[in-house]
Design a protein around this motif. Sequence first.
Motif, mmCIF file in Angstrom:
data_model
loop_
_atom_site.group_PDB
_atom_site.id
_atom_site.type_symbol
_atom_site.label_atom_id
_atom_site.label_comp_id
_atom_site.label_asym_id
_atom_site.label_seq_id
_atom_site.Cartn_x
_atom_site.Cartn_y
_atom_site.Cartn_z
ATOM 1 N N MET A 1 45.911 46.466 38.130
ATOM 2 C CA MET A 1 45.276 45.617 37.506
ATOM 3 C C MET A 1 43.934 46.107 36.929
ATOM 4 O O MET A 1 42.977 46.119 37.359
ATOM 5 C CB MET A 1 44.785 44.534 38.652
ATOM 6 C CG MET A 1 45.713 44.038 39.600
ATOM 7 S SD MET A 1 47.202 43.398 39.048
ATOM 8 C CE MET A 1 48.258 44.078 40.102
ATOM 9 N N GLY A 2 44.215 46.395 35.561
ATOM 10 C CA GLY A 2 42.882 46.967 34.972
ATOM 11 C C GLY A 2 41.780 45.854 34.606
ATOM 12 O O GLY A 2 42.170 44.806 34.493
ATOM 13 N N HIS B 1 38.423 44.170 44.709
ATOM 14 C CA HIS B 1 38.825 42.499 44.202
ATOM 15 C C HIS B 1 40.340 42.471 44.927
ATOM 16 O O HIS B 1 41.123 43.064 44.725
ATOM 17 C CB HIS B 1 38.972 42.619 42.645
ATOM 18 C CG HIS B 1 39.585 41.133 42.144
ATOM 19 N ND1 HIS B 1 39.005 40.148 41.915
ATOM 20 C CD2 HIS B 1 41.162 41.098 42.096
ATOM 21 C CE1 HIS B 1 39.789 39.133 41.711
ATOM 22 N NE2 HIS B 1 41.234 39.589 41.799
ATOM 23 N N ASP B 2 40.237 41.584 46.090
ATOM 24 C CA ASP B 2 41.325 41.059 46.603
ATOM 25 C C ASP B 2 41.894 39.795 45.962
ATOM 26 O O ASP B 2 41.159 38.766 46.459
ATOM 27 C CB ASP B 2 41.218 40.717 47.992
ATOM 28 C CG ASP B 2 42.705 40.693 48.852
ATOM 29 O OD1 ASP B 2 43.513 40.543 48.209
ATOM 30 O OD2 ASP B 2 42.440 40.217 50.044
ATOM 31 N N VAL C 1 47.856 39.490 38.596
ATOM 32 C CA VAL C 1 47.306 38.382 39.114
ATOM 33 C C VAL C 1 45.631 38.413 39.290
ATOM 34 O O VAL C 1 45.170 39.750 39.841
ATOM 35 C CB VAL C 1 47.852 38.259 40.349
ATOM 36 C CG1 VAL C 1 47.233 36.944 41.399
ATOM 37 C CG2 VAL C 1 49.639 37.743 40.266
ATOM 38 N N ARG C 2 45.040 37.455 38.958
ATOM 39 C CA ARG C 2 43.526 37.586 39.260
ATOM 40 C C ARG C 2 43.355 36.807 40.378
ATOM 41 O O ARG C 2 42.593 37.321 41.171
ATOM 42 C CB ARG C 2 42.784 36.624 38.259
ATOM 43 C CG ARG C 2 42.874 37.292 36.665
ATOM 44 C CD ARG C 2 42.096 38.441 36.671
ATOM 45 N NE ARG C 2 40.834 38.605 37.206
ATOM 46 C CZ ARG C 2 39.950 39.872 37.290
ATOM 47 N NH1 ARG C 2 40.376 40.916 36.934
ATOM 48 N NH2 ARG C 2 38.872 39.413 38.100
ATOM 49 N N ALA C 3 44.023 35.696 40.951
ATOM 50 C CA ALA C 3 43.897 34.972 42.290
ATOM 51 C C ALA C 3 45.157 34.334 42.583
ATOM 52 O O ALA C 3 46.011 33.875 41.742
ATOM 53 C CB ALA C 3 42.836 34.293 42.071
ATOM 54 N N LEU C 4 45.496 34.386 43.810
ATOM 55 C CA LEU C 4 46.789 33.723 44.415
ATOM 56 C C LEU C 4 46.533 33.082 45.555
ATOM 57 O O LEU C 4 45.583 33.520 46.338
ATOM 58 C CB LEU C 4 47.746 34.840 44.648
ATOM 59 C CG LEU C 4 48.938 34.456 45.132
ATOM 60 C CD1 LEU C 4 50.080 35.700 44.775
ATOM 61 C CD2 LEU C 4 48.877 34.508 46.622
ATOM 62 N N ALA C 5 47.075 31.919 45.775
ATOM 63 C CA ALA C 5 47.080 31.141 46.963
ATOM 64 C C ALA C 5 48.208 30.471 47.336
ATOM 65 O O ALA C 5 48.911 29.923 46.424
ATOM 66 C CB ALA C 5 45.729 29.957 46.746
ATOM 67 N N ALA C 6 48.552 30.115 48.620
ATOM 68 C CA ALA C 6 49.921 29.641 48.893
ATOM 69 C C ALA C 6 49.539 28.747 50.374
ATOM 70 O O ALA C 6 49.159 29.709 51.128
ATOM 71 C CB ALA C 6 51.028 30.573 49.090
#
Length: 149
Positions: A1-2, A8-9, A82-87
């Motif tokens: 992720m450039g 960063h997670d 992906v910058r951010a993910l939630a589930a």
Amino acid sequence: MGGMPENHDPIRLLAIRDTPLSLDEVYEAVGDDAAGGTTVFVGTVRDHDGGRPVSVLEYSCHPSAERELRRVAAKVVADFPVRALAAVHRVGRLGITDKAVIVAVSCAHRGEAFAAARRLIDDLKHEVPIWKHQVFADGGEEWVGAGDC
């Protein structure tokens, strides 16, 4: 992720809960200043399935479900920028219109966000060991599990 800092997670929120799900919580979890697109999917309990009226719906999961959810999320993060993910997924007895699952993904661009969110919900439904028990109004019942959805 450039362009992302090393620490960063992008996996911000993953949970399986027996309490009502919050759309606001999931949306806020994927907020990111570098994201130009955020896709949110909400799966709700409907009053029918396969043309049959549903009277009761319950979700249950295997003890490994959260670990498998993390594995699925990590694959999405590896395959998309992906910058951010939630589930989050609900278990227990749910009523008609209750939120059963919410996923959200933010990326720099909308197309990436749509594609990553689609993969996330599809893989979650096919690979995470969560089972749906439906009782129909006619007294019949059906179990649907990971891989059957």
